[in-house]
Structures are given as structure tokens and as C-alpha cells.
Design a protein around this motif. Structure first.
Motif, PDB file in Angstrom:
ATOM      1  N   TYR A 620      20.561  40.772  11.180  1.00 25.34           N
ATOM      2  CA  TYR A 620      19.921  41.643  12.084  1.00 25.34           C
ATOM      3  C   TYR A 620      18.511  41.142  12.614  1.00 25.34           C
ATOM      4  CZ  TYR A 620      23.177  45.120  10.945  1.00 25.34           C
ATOM      5  OH  TYR A 620      24.495  45.880  11.025  1.00 25.34           O
ATOM      6  N   ARG A 621      17.865  40.550  11.768  1.00 25.06           N
ATOM      7  CA  ARG A 621      16.426  39.851  12.125  1.00 25.06           C
ATOM      8  C   ARG A 621      16.788  38.994  13.149  1.00 25.06           C
ATOM      9  NH1 ARG A 621      14.172  35.569  11.501  1.00 25.06           N
ATOM     10  NH2 ARG A 621      15.848  34.474   9.669  1.00 25.06           N
ATOM     11  N   GLU A 628      17.062  47.903  12.144  1.00 26.06           N
ATOM     12  CA  GLU A 628      18.084  47.885  11.075  1.00 26.06           C
ATOM     13  C   GLU A 628      18.112  47.174  10.109  1.00 26.06           C
ATOM     14  OE1 GLU A 628      21.900  47.981  13.694  1.00 26.06           O
ATOM     15  OE2 GLU A 628      20.317  47.183  15.217  1.00 26.06           O
ATOM     16  N   ALA A 629      17.387  45.915  10.165  1.00 30.46           N
ATOM     17  CA  ALA A 629      16.921  44.932   9.152  1.00 30.46           C
ATOM     18  C   ALA A 629      16.060  45.802   8.184  1.00 30.46           C
ATOM     19  CB  ALA A 629      16.441  43.708   9.543  1.00 30.46           C
ATOM     20  N   LEU A 653      10.177  39.898   6.937  1.00 29.27           N
ATOM     21  CA  LEU A 653      10.498  40.321   8.290  1.00 29.27           C
ATOM     22  C   LEU A 653       8.978  40.956   8.790  1.00 29.27           C
ATOM     23  CD1 LEU A 653      12.556  41.770  10.021  1.00 29.27           C
ATOM     24  CD2 LEU A 653      12.592  43.686   8.541  1.00 29.27           C
ATOM     25  N   GLU A 654       8.360  41.519   7.950  1.00 27.17           N
ATOM     26  CA  GLU A 654       6.888  42.347   8.386  1.00 27.17           C
ATOM     27  C   GLU A 654       6.019  41.180   8.966  1.00 27.17           C
ATOM     28  OE1 GLU A 654       6.831  45.003   8.979  1.00 27.17           O
ATOM     29  OE2 GLU A 654       7.603  46.128   7.403  1.00 27.17           O
ATOM     30  N   GLN A 661      -0.661  43.206   7.008  1.00 28.81           N
ATOM     31  CA  GLN A 661      -1.066  43.890   5.798  1.00 28.81           C
ATOM     32  C   GLN A 661       0.131  44.143   5.015  1.00 28.81           C
ATOM     33  OE1 GLN A 661      -4.075  43.910   4.259  1.00 28.81           O
ATOM     34  NE2 GLN A 661      -2.996  45.158   2.529  1.00 28.81           N
ATOM     35  N   ARG A 662       1.336  44.908   5.857  1.00 26.42           N
ATOM     36  CA  ARG A 662       2.466  45.268   5.113  1.00 26.42           C
ATOM     37  C   ARG A 662       3.190  44.159   4.321  1.00 26.42           C
ATOM     38  NH1 ARG A 662       5.097  49.516   9.310  1.00 26.42           N
ATOM     39  NH2 ARG A 662       3.996  48.301  10.980  1.00 26.42           N
ATOM     40  N   ALA A 663       3.034  42.898   5.319  1.00 28.57           N
ATOM     41  CA  ALA A 663       3.635  41.771   4.651  1.00 28.57           C
ATOM     42  C   ALA A 663       2.982  41.210   3.363  1.00 28.57           C
ATOM     43  CB  ALA A 663       3.629  40.754   5.588  1.00 28.57           C
ATOM     44  N   LEU A 664       1.896  41.499   3.279  1.00 37.53           N
ATOM     45  CA  LEU A 664       1.128  40.907   2.211  1.00 37.53           C
ATOM     46  C   LEU A 664       1.716  41.928   1.001  1.00 37.53           C
ATOM     47  CD1 LEU A 664      -2.221  39.828   3.061  1.00 37.53           C
ATOM     48  CD2 LEU A 664      -0.824  38.640   2.141  1.00 37.53           C
TER      49      LEU A 664
END
Length: 760
Positions: A620-621, A628-629, A653-654, A661-664
Motif C-alpha cells: 500500500y505504501r 490503508e498502510a 512510513l511516517e 516527530q511521529r516517525a521518531l
């Protein structure tokens, strides 16, 4: 049930036709003119037939009768995870009230009994032709041994209806998980369109022809008196050696050179940890019809001792007995399935009792448990709560490895109140000293299982050593593939030319790191390898090769290979793992719709199958379907919060979505959960650097370097980041470390010299 397949009206056939008519066949019985049935074999082989009757093979699966059902169905109850199951009778029917797939109580009739000792399971019917093994089982051991009771196979967990391990889940499905090895010439017959089975067999249990192969041609030759072609059988099981003691030798030697692997492979069809490669072909080597599991975590300890349930074959291939030419029937009566002698007598066939069955050798009182050969050299591990299995690698106890590695040893498995140091000192007092502790193959395998590339030189030595067993050589080759470099590449190229299929298979598998173009050049010959197992591995790795860029001949070879690969996988399309393989194959070929369908089918069978979920999320990514991913990855975190894989994928993905920040946060969680290997922690350090937190990145990399000092990627990142942060002395230190470990790499040396020449 048995039947007569030939039409010529001999007296023998007439007699057994009457037997068949007196016992109506089950719906699952399949007529097959190649098979004659065990009762027909008994007309000429009465002694072998009588030995087989009542054996574990004979009783592997049975119809429900007063005699075959061992469990207590006198309105007894058993409570587990909040559900009370009831076992009772209604005339000739054996009934069980237990929780169904939605957790509600439902009444099920026992359709078949499964196994006999030390436990017996009961097969219950679910929609779509499915039979499932109830996890509440009967302990058929004597009461004085703790038996004659109902018990659950997962006593330390609470397996409820929403768990894939629940008895109604796929992992307890008889058709796909158990049936092949409990009946004769079983055909699963799964239909993917209707998601249903019409499984059948020629005999309900493990009969004569399970091992010997179809008997019709043998019967034909017997009637004509004209023997030829292995007496009409496809399988030759007579590979036993002729063992004799030479003067002044304490261990017997084989006097003939025989192809002993054929018999072992026939037994390994069921007595191995393996997957299937299409329908079984009688008389073929195991890798022609099955995928064999190698020595890897979590199946084996790093020294090759059994850990998970591996069913003997992979252990036996490690043994000196196998190397010497010992086969299964040297120790086991093939018809009773019992040992051919009691106690130490089985070993005394080839090991002189006056030398080995003596206190001078085993250092225990005669007749004691410690004086039994098997207790020291084949320690038991109990599976399914009550079923002890012996380790068939037949090794010398190694408390020295236990001290330095934590692997088990037979001494402290018996003397549970003692330490490994005590065991090691005891052996030293007996003048047993180990000189290979530091160089033992287990040391390299332990490092490899932990993702440590310091294992690479020793793994290469094992893989290239013809005195090592082939399963160890193959396992070392696969372990090397974690650290792709020129060393692992050259080792794989060498083993690709081996005469042994397991080494070619391991070498093929280890070349996944190559780009598709190079894979094609190296692995094209394996597309026509004589072993199906090797061909299937080649198909997996060559899936990404663009067919439209090949010459006609090469394209034809790969198209034929891919057709075979899809045909083989299609036979096990009910397995989530196979659907995952299909998804990966289609994704490599850029058939994304088919890949999505395969991943979704895997999740339909097992909604908690994390590998399929992660790959679908990545699909999906790639397609730009980030929402969806993200939903899938959040579900993955809910399913397995203790694993870092879904956190890691969500962090990536983030990152790509620009949500730094969400990725970290997600990458930090993945890094915190990682125990072995470096990927999640390394990526987190890179993300910290990219977020401007360079000193935090360096701190994380330094901790990683302490545990994995030979990891070149970690060292290179430390050199670059320390230089960027103007921490010049640290940059020089890590540059020298990298220079020492990287060898002659002109491009790298230029960069390192520039850093080393910087003023402090």
C-alpha cells in the motif's frame, strides 16, 4: 480400510474382497489401482503384518470405536480459559461440548481418533470439509505416571477463540497440518475457489505402502514369479549396513558401501521439520518433495540441539552415526516402530559393552539412570506437555559450551540441582577435557543468530569443511547470508557446484542480496537443477528478473520454472505462509493486484499473520495508499506489541510522509524492543541524525558498536557523524577501527585518510 485393486480373480483377492465388503469404506477412502492395501500384503508377509498391527503407525489415525477411543467419555468435564468442556456418549457416538470459533459452547461429534500414546487427540468436523484437532487431549499414560486425565496442550496460556492457536484456527487444521503423516497416500484436495477440502486417502493409517510405496506392481511380479526393478517397488528401504568389529576395535564399522540416505529420506518425509513441495513422490530424495528446516533459531539451539519440535531427521543428520552410515532400521524395528533391543543393548550392537557400558566410561553405577547411554547422549525434551522426544544428534555432553553460551547439556538436565560449572569440573575430574571450546561451530552460530558479523570467518570455514555434516555446512552458509560480502558470495559460488542438494539449496538461498541482474547470471543453471527444492528456491530469487529483457532460450527456462513454482505453491494455497510466498513472488514481478490478493488471502486464513500484514502495508505504501498502510501497521502493533517490526515499519512510513516527530516515536519503540541484530537501532540512530539530534545519534551508535564492534555500517556512521559534530578525536578513533576492519577498499581509504589527517 483396504481394497483389492487388481481384477484377476485369485483366491487371495476373493478373500480380501469379502473382508472389504464386510467393512464398509469411509467416504474419504480413495480407490487407486496402484495401491493394494496392507491386508493384501499380509497374505505373504504375515510376520511383518502382525508386528505392524498395534504399532504407532497402525494406530496413527483410526475410526471411532469402543476400542479406539481411549478418553473418558463418561460425562466428564475439563475447564480451561473459562470454558468447561464436557465429554459424553450418545449410544455409539462420542460427543464433546466445547467452545466453537466464536467462543460459544457447541456440541461436536468425534469423527476420528488421532494417535494413541502418550496422548490421544480427537478430530472434530468444521465446515468446508475441515477436520480439526481439539486441543483438550487425553493423557493415555498410566495413572501412576500422571496419565488417564484430560489436559490442554497449552496449559500455561489462555488460548481462546480469537487466537490462531485455538482448536478451530488454521494451525490445528488436520487437512493441512497433520494429515500427510497419519494416513497412506493422503491427498489434501484443497479448492481455493470454494475454500474447502475433499481430503482422501487409500488407507486411514500409516500402512505398508506409506513406506514401501504402491504395491500393485510388486503383487503382479509376485504372481508371475518374475522379479525385476526392485521387486516392483518405487522405494528401496534395504540400505542397512553390515556392521562388524575389527580386532582391537571397540566400535563396529560398516563393511559395505551403501546409499544409506534413501531409507533415511523416506522416514524423513514425516520425521522431519519440513514443508511440502507438491505431492509426495515415492523413492525421491527428501528435498525433491519437501523444504527441510536447517539449524536456525528458534528451531534449534546454536549448537544444534533440539529446541522446538523438529522431529528427529535434522538432528540425526548432524550425528556421527549418520556420517558412519547408520540408518533408522539399524536401531528401530521398521514394523513395530520400537527399538530393536532394550536399554543399552541397542547401542551395544556397534559399541562394545565391555568398553562403553561400564563405570569406567559413564562414571555412574551400573543399572542407574546415569548409566543409560541415551540419557547422556540423547537427552529428552518434552513436547505437547506429556511427550518426551530424544535428541537424535547423539552428542557428547558439553557443559563447557553451557558455561560460555548457555546451551543445555545432558549432565545438568538430569542433575537439575547442579550447575554447569559443577558438570564441567566433574568431567575434568574424569580426565575429560575439551580443547575446541573457542572454535566450536556453535560459537559461530550463536554469534550469527545474534546478528554479529564476527562469526563470518568461522562460518565460512564450517561451510567449506567436507568433514562437517552437510546440514551444518548448509546452515552455516545460510547464516553467512546475513552478512553479504565477497566472502559469503565466493563461498556460495563454490557450494552451488556441490553434488549434495542441501548445499546447493543453502547456497542458492544465501544469494538473495544480489541485484536481480547478477542473480540471473549466477542462478540460471539452478533453474534446471535436478532437485525440486533447489529449483523452487531459485524461482523465488529469480522472480524479479525482467523476462522481456532476456533472450528467448533464457526466457523459456524461467517461464517453465515459474510455472512449476506456481503449481507447487498452488497445492498448498490453504497455508498462510504459502500465500505470503505467492504475494512476494507477484510483487517481485510487479503484479501488484495478484500480490495484494495473496496477502489478503493469507490474512483471511490467519488475521494475525504479521508477515503478510507487514508486506501488504508496504504494498500500500508503494502504491501511495498511506492511510490503508497506517491502519494495517497499527493493527500489527495491536497484534504483537512486544515485537518491533510493526513499530519500525510505521516509523518508516511516517518518515516518508514527512511526519518526523511521529516517525521518531515509532522508531524509538522499535529500537527499544530489539534484542538481537542491529537494524532497528541503527535506523533509529540515522533518524536521530536526520532530525538534527546528532549527539544522540552518536550515543546510540556507540552503544551498538560496543556490542557489534565489527559492523562496518555502524563504524562508518560513527566516523561521519563524529566528524560532522567536530568530535575529531572520536572520528579518528573510529576511522582507525574501520580502517583495520574494512581491509583494502580504495574508495573508503581515501575518505578515512582525509579524516585521519585532520588536525585535532
Amino acid at each position: 480400510m483396504n481394497f483389492i485393486s487388481r481384477s484377476s480373480p485369485s483366491l487371495v483377492k476373493a478373500l480380501f474382497l469379502l473382508i472389504a465388503l464386510a467393512n464398509p469404506v469411509q467416504a474419504e477412502l480413495r480407490q487407486d489401482e496402484r495401491f493394494i492395501g496392507s491386508h493384501t500384503c499380509a497374505t505373504c508377509h504375515q510376520q511383518e503384518f502382525e508386528q505392524w498391527q498395534g504399532s504407532h503407525h497402525d494406530l496413527a489415525m483410526q475410526a471411532v470405536t469402543e476400542d479406539s477411543v481411549l478418553g473418558d467419555f463418561s460425562n466428564t468435564r475439563f475447564t480451561y480459559a473459562g470454558t468447561t468442556s464436557r465429554f459424553y456418549r450418545d449410544g455409539n457416538r462420542f460427543l464433546i461440548d466445547t467452545d466453537n470459533a466464536t467462543g460459544e459452547l457447541q456440541t461436536f461429534e468425534v469423527k476420528y481418533v488421532f494417535g494413541v500414546y502418550p496422548l490421544q487427540q480427537y478430530l472434530l468436523e468444521l465446515p468446508g470439509g475441515r477436520l480439526h484437532a481439539l486441543s483438550v487431549s487425553w493423557d493415555s499414560r498410566p495413572a501412576e505416571q500422571g496419565g488417564q486425565r484430560w489436559f490442554h496442550l497449552y496449559p500455561d496460556e489462555e488460548i481462546t477463540a480469537d487466537d490462531p492457536l485455538h482448536w478451530t484456527g488454521h494451525y490445528q487444521n488436520w487437512n493441512s497440518r497433520c494429515a500427510e503423516c497419519h494416513s497412506t497416500d493422503l491427498r489434501k484436495n484443497y479448492d481455493s475457489d470454494s475454500n474447502s477440502y475433499s481430503t482422501d486417502w487409500v488407507e486411514i493409517n500409516v500402512g505398508c505402502e506409506t513406506c514401501h510405496g504402491p504395491g500393485a506392481e510388486h503383487l503382479k511380479q509376485a504372481e508371475s514369479g518374475q522379479w525385476q526393478d526392485n521387486y516392483g517397488f518405487l522405494v528401496d528401504l534395504k540400505q542397512r549396513g553390515q556392521w562388524a568389529f575389527k580386532p582391537d576395535q571397540s566400535i563396529a564399522e560398516n563393511q559395505i558401501d551403501n546409499d544409506h540416505q534413501k531409507q533415511i529420506d523416506s522416514c524423513g518425509r514425516c520425521h522431519a521439520r519440513r514443508g511440502t513441495l507438491g505431492e509426495y513422490a515415492y523413492g525421491e530424495e527428501l528435498l525433491e518433495t519437501h523444504r527441510l528446516s536447517l539449524i536456525e533459531s528458534p528451531l534449534y539451539h546454536s549448537d544444534g540441539q533440539i529446541l522446538d519440535e523438529v522431529y528427529v531427521y535434522g538432528s540425526f543428520l548432524q550425528s556421527k552415526m549418520h556420517q558412519a552410515g547408520v540408518v533408522c532400521t539399524d536401531c528401530h524395528n521398521p514394523h513395530t516402530a520400537r527399538l530393536k533391543a532394550e536399554g543399552n543393548g541397542i547401542c551395544a550392537q556397534c559399541h562394545r559393552a565391555d568398553v562403553y557400558d561400564s563405570p569406567e566410561h559413564h562414571h555412574h553405577p551400573m543399572g542407574s539412570s546415569g548409566a543409560e547411554c541415551a540419557n547422556c547422549h540423547m537427552p529428552e525434551t518434552t513436547y505437547m506437555v506429556v511427550d518426551p522426544r530424544r535428541d537424535h544428534s547423539m552428542r557428547i555432553p558439553r557443559p563447557d559450551l553451557s558455561v560460555v553460551m548457555g546451551t543445555p547439556n545432558a549432565c545438568t538436565q538430569c542433575h537439575k540441582d547442579r550447575s554447569d560449572d559443577w558438570a564441567l569440573n566433574s568431567l575434568r575430574e574424569w580426565n575429560v577435557n575439551f580443547t575446541d571450546t573457542g572454535e566450536h561451530p556453535a560459537r559461530a552460530m550463536q554469534l550469527a543468530m545474534a546478528g554479529d558479523n564476527r562469526s563470518l570467518p568461522r562460518l565460512k570455514a564450517i561451510a567449506m569443511d567436507p568433514t562437517q555434516t552437510n546440514i551444518w555446512r548448509a546452515s552455516a552458509m545460510v547464516a553467512m547470508s546475513q552478512f553479504p560480502d565477497q566472502t559469503s558470495y565466493e563461498t556460495a559460488l563454490s557450494l552451488l557446484q556441490s553434488q549434495d542438494a542441501i548445499l546447493r539449496l543453502a547456497a542458492t538461498r544465501s544469494l538473495e542480496f544480489l541485484p536481480p541482474e547478477q542473480r540471473f547470471r549466477v542462478l540460471l543453471p539452478r533453474a534446471i537443477d535436478p532437485s525440486r527444492g533447489v529449483r523452487m528456491e531459485a524461482a523465488r530469487l529469480l522472480a524479479a528478473v525482467p523476462l522481456d529483457q532476456l533472450d528467448q532460450a533464457s526466457r523459456g527456462v524461467l517461464e517453465k520454472l515459474f510455472d512449476e513454482y506456481l503449481e507447487v505453491l498452488g497445492m498448498d494455497a490453504d497455508m498462510p505462509g504459502v500465500q505470503l510466498q505467492l504475494g512476494l513472488f507477484y510483487a517481485a514481478q510487479q503484479q501488484l493486484t495478484e500480490a495484494e490478493q495473496a496477502y489478503r488471502q493469507a490474512l483471511a486464513v490467519n488475521p494475525q499473520f504479521l508477515p503478510a500484514l507487514l508486506n501488504l502495508a508496504d504494498l500500500y505504501r508503494v502504491a501511495g495508499r498511506d492511510a490503508e498502510a497506517r491502519t494495517l501497521l497499527q493493527e500489527g502493533i495491536r497484534i504483537a506489541p512486544e515485537l518491533g517490526t510493526a513499530y519500525h515499519a510505521l516509523g518508516l512510513l511516517e518518515t516518508r510522509a514527512g511526519n518526523q516527530q511521529r516517525a521518531l516515536e515509532q522508531l524509538a519503540r522499535a529500537a527499544g524492543l530489539e534484542q538481537d541484530g542491529v537494524r532497528h537501532r541503527y535506523v533509529y540512530a540515522i533518524a536521530l541524525h536526520d532530525a538534527g539530534q546528532i549527539n544522540a545519534a552518536i550515543d546510540n551508535l556507540k552503544r551498538l558498536h560496543q556490542r557489534y564492534p565489527d559492523d562496518l555500517d555502524i563504524l562508518l556512521a560513527l566516523v561521519n557523524y563524529c566528524s560532522e559534530a567536530n568530535r575529531v578525536d572520536e572520528a579518528k578513533y573510529y576511522a582507525r577501527e574501520l580502517q583495520r576492519r574494512a581491509g583494502n577498499n580504495p574508495q573508503l581509504q581515501g575518505m578515512l585518510n582525509a579524516i585521519l589527517n585532520r588536525p585535532s
